[in-house]
Design a protein around this motif. Structure first.
Motif, mmCIF file in Angstrom:
data_model
loop_
_atom_site.group_PDB
_atom_site.id
_atom_site.type_symbol
_atom_site.label_atom_id
_atom_site.label_comp_id
_atom_site.label_asym_id
_atom_site.label_seq_id
_atom_site.Cartn_x
_atom_site.Cartn_y
_atom_site.Cartn_z
ATOM 1 N N LEU A 1 -11.255 -25.497 -20.072
ATOM 2 C CA LEU A 1 -9.986 -26.048 -19.597
ATOM 3 C C LEU A 1 -9.496 -27.226 -20.428
ATOM 4 O O LEU A 1 -8.383 -27.216 -20.947
ATOM 5 C CB LEU A 1 -10.126 -26.467 -18.135
ATOM 6 C CG LEU A 1 -8.892 -27.136 -17.509
ATOM 7 C CD1 LEU A 1 -7.758 -26.119 -17.391
ATOM 8 C CD2 LEU A 1 -9.212 -27.703 -16.125
ATOM 9 N N VAL A 2 -10.353 -28.248 -20.568
ATOM 10 C CA VAL A 2 -9.906 -29.499 -21.194
ATOM 11 C C VAL A 2 -9.788 -29.368 -22.709
ATOM 12 O O VAL A 2 -8.777 -29.771 -23.298
ATOM 13 C CB VAL A 2 -10.865 -30.647 -20.831
ATOM 14 C CG1 VAL A 2 -10.294 -31.980 -21.323
ATOM 15 C CG2 VAL A 2 -11.110 -30.699 -19.333
ATOM 16 N N ILE B 1 -6.620 -30.009 -25.279
ATOM 17 C CA ILE B 1 -6.653 -30.956 -26.393
ATOM 18 C C ILE B 1 -6.180 -30.289 -27.677
ATOM 19 O O ILE B 1 -5.338 -30.825 -28.409
ATOM 20 C CB ILE B 1 -8.075 -31.525 -26.580
ATOM 21 C CG1 ILE B 1 -8.425 -32.475 -25.432
ATOM 22 C CG2 ILE B 1 -8.203 -32.258 -27.925
ATOM 23 C CD1 ILE B 1 -9.860 -32.966 -25.452
ATOM 24 N N GLN B 2 -6.723 -29.114 -27.961
ATOM 25 C CA GLN B 2 -6.385 -28.441 -29.217
ATOM 26 C C GLN B 2 -4.961 -27.908 -29.222
ATOM 27 O O GLN B 2 -4.374 -27.726 -30.278
ATOM 28 C CB GLN B 2 -7.394 -27.320 -29.478
ATOM 29 C CG GLN B 2 -8.776 -27.877 -29.770
ATOM 30 C CD GLN B 2 -9.810 -26.798 -30.059
ATOM 31 O OE1 GLN B 2 -10.136 -26.525 -31.203
ATOM 32 N NE2 GLN B 2 -10.299 -26.181 -28.999
ATOM 33 N N SER B 3 -4.394 -27.675 -28.033
ATOM 34 C CA SER B 3 -2.990 -27.269 -27.958
ATOM 35 C C SER B 3 -2.074 -28.428 -28.335
ATOM 36 O O SER B 3 -1.074 -28.241 -29.034
ATOM 37 C CB SER B 3 -2.673 -26.781 -26.540
ATOM 38 O OG SER B 3 -1.303 -26.474 -26.409
ATOM 39 N N GLN C 1 -9.821 -28.942 -34.762
ATOM 40 C CA GLN C 1 -10.388 -27.636 -34.421
ATOM 41 C C GLN C 1 -11.851 -27.809 -34.012
ATOM 42 O O GLN C 1 -12.657 -28.332 -34.779
ATOM 43 C CB GLN C 1 -10.282 -26.677 -35.615
ATOM 44 C CG GLN C 1 -8.847 -26.313 -35.982
ATOM 45 C CD GLN C 1 -8.112 -25.620 -34.847
ATOM 46 O OE1 GLN C 1 -8.632 -24.677 -34.240
ATOM 47 N NE2 GLN C 1 -6.907 -26.083 -34.544
ATOM 48 N N LEU C 2 -12.174 -27.380 -32.792
ATOM 49 C CA LEU C 2 -13.529 -27.508 -32.270
ATOM 50 C C LEU C 2 -14.168 -26.123 -32.149
ATOM 51 O O LEU C 2 -13.575 -25.206 -31.569
ATOM 52 C CB LEU C 2 -13.513 -28.186 -30.892
ATOM 53 C CG LEU C 2 -12.930 -29.608 -30.850
ATOM 54 C CD1 LEU C 2 -12.836 -30.104 -29.423
ATOM 55 C CD2 LEU C 2 -13.771 -30.553 -31.696
ATOM 56 N N ALA D 1 -13.467 -39.980 -31.496
ATOM 57 C CA ALA D 1 -12.135 -39.440 -31.193
ATOM 58 C C ALA D 1 -12.192 -38.520 -29.978
ATOM 59 O O ALA D 1 -11.327 -38.586 -29.089
ATOM 60 C CB ALA D 1 -11.589 -38.694 -32.410
ATOM 61 N N TYR D 2 -13.202 -37.655 -29.909
ATOM 62 C CA TYR D 2 -13.315 -36.721 -28.784
ATOM 63 C C TYR D 2 -13.524 -37.480 -27.475
ATOM 64 O O TYR D 2 -12.885 -37.173 -26.461
ATOM 65 C CB TYR D 2 -14.472 -35.756 -29.041
ATOM 66 C CG TYR D 2 -14.681 -34.740 -27.937
ATOM 67 C CD1 TYR D 2 -13.769 -33.711 -27.732
ATOM 68 C CD2 TYR D 2 -15.798 -34.811 -27.105
ATOM 69 C CE1 TYR D 2 -13.954 -32.778 -26.728
ATOM 70 C CE2 TYR D 2 -15.998 -33.879 -26.100
ATOM 71 C CZ TYR D 2 -15.070 -32.866 -25.912
ATOM 72 O OH TYR D 2 -15.265 -31.945 -24.901
ATOM 73 N N ALA D 3 -14.406 -38.482 -27.496
ATOM 74 C CA ALA D 3 -14.637 -39.286 -26.287
ATOM 75 C C ALA D 3 -13.358 -40.002 -25.867
ATOM 76 O O ALA D 3 -13.017 -40.055 -24.677
ATOM 77 C CB ALA D 3 -15.758 -40.291 -26.530
#
Length: 357
Positions: free
Chosen positions: A93-94, A98-100, A106-107, A334-336
């Motif tokens: 979900l999350v 984020i990537q949208s 890109q993860l 950045a992700y956190a």
């Protein structure tokens, strides 16, 4: 005399008609002038209306707080990550949200080649350079920190959410709840029959992931029991999915895992858990939904007890970041930070967890 009166009446009538015509003419003139003025001023009025509307929209946007778009220093590259299976709903979900919003990031989720997926395997892969950051639902161990130090860096836990550790059993088992101590004694092999803690005369079959692959823990880092070997009667499973499947066929079985992963399940029953026998708290919102009512209705997570700390075993959902001043540290930070925005915290709650802010 009559003629005089008739003349006066005729004059008065003509005066009245003249005044009426004059008034109507003025009214028409004012209407024409007003219409002309409205036509001339219309662009300015519309412009002002649009400005007011824009200002109102700006206030609405600013009042929503920080978003994924407001986070700075998000690297433009592809990164590998993985770890805790408890994070599955966050990844679905999350991370997709984020990537949208931040398509430059890109993860790519990576499963372990050996062993089962989980917090432990994710941290191992991070230490070995196979992941850029890891997701964990348990604290770092002293051993993991020591390995990192040997390799020239340290590991940092960055909490972004909270989850409970739920204990689940076969739905037919008649046990009202457990204390944390009883749960620990079960897994150490000290309590082996349910009749020892007020249940039926039935052998206990504890199920667990192997300690080296564990996704969650029931022995805290400051517990005297930390590091002790599990009982010889513990049966090891590859994943929570496998454990739930076995529990549905094992009347005396018990398993512990992320509350978010098991409370919603129809084929197992979550037990209330307490620090003492007089303070047992369910990991689900009461009243409990029975297995017969599921899946039409499902139990929901007791987020209030997790949020206020009254639930006895709470796991921090942490981003594990390699402190090496390199690209791994940049993406981990950045992700956190993305997850700690108002938008990220709301999305974590939508994924079934409790935020930290």
């Amino acid at each position: 005399m009559d003629n005089t009166n008739q003349k006066k009446a005729l004059i008065n009538s003509e005066i009245a008609l003249f005044l009426r015509g004059l008034i109507i003419g003025k009214v028409l003139t004012l209407m024409v002038i007003g219409g002309l003025l409205w036509w001339l001023l219309k662009p300015n009025l519309l412009s002002r209306s649009n400005v007011d509307s824009s200002n109102q929209s700006s206030n609405i946007i600013s009042s929503t707080g920080s978003t994924f778009q407001t986070v700075a220093d998000v690297p433009n590259a592809s990164f590998n990550y993985g770890g805790s299976t408890a994070w599955a709903s966050i990844r679905q979900l999350v991370d997709s949200q984020i990537q949208s919003v931040r398509p430059e990031l890109q993860l790519r989720y990576v499963d372990p080649v050996n062993g089962s997926p989980g917090s432990s395997s994710g941290i191992r892969m991070l230490l070995d350079g196979k992941l850029d950051f890891a997701q964990s639902s348990r604290p770092l161990t002293d051993e993991e920190q020591a390995i990192a130090k040997e390799r020239g860096f340290t590991l940092k836990e960055h909490p972004v959410g909270k989850d409970g550790i739920a204990v689940v059993v076969n739905p037919s088992l008649k046990v009202s709840g457990l204390t944390v101590d009883q749960l620990q004694q079960i897994y150490l092999g000290k309590i082996t029959n349910w009749n020892q803690i007020g249940g039926p005369n039935l052998p206990i079959t504890p199920l667990s992931q192997r300690p080296e692959d564990a996704d969650t823990v029931i022995f805290s880092s400051n517990s005297e029991l930390k590091g002790q070997a599990l009982g010889s009667n513990v049966q090891y499973v590859y994943s929570t999915t496998e454990a739930v499947r076995q529990l549905s066929k094992t009347p005396g079985g018990v398993y512990y895992a992320s509350a978010r992963s098991v409370v919603f399940q129809c084929s197992v029953k979550a037990l209330p858990l307490g620090r003492t026998s007089g303070q047992i708290i369910p990991p689900y919102r009461e009243p409990m939904v029975s297995p017969e009512q599921c899946p039409r209705r499902r139990n929901q997570l007791n987020t209030q007890a997790i949020k206020n700390g009254s639930y006895p075993i709470i796991a921090n959902l942490s981003v594990i970041i390699k402190q090496n001043k390199g690209r791994e540290q940049q993406i981990g930070d950045a992700y956190a930070n993305l997850l700690l925005t108002d938008q990220g915290q709301k999305a974590i709650q939508q994924a079934g967890f409790v935020g930290v802010q």
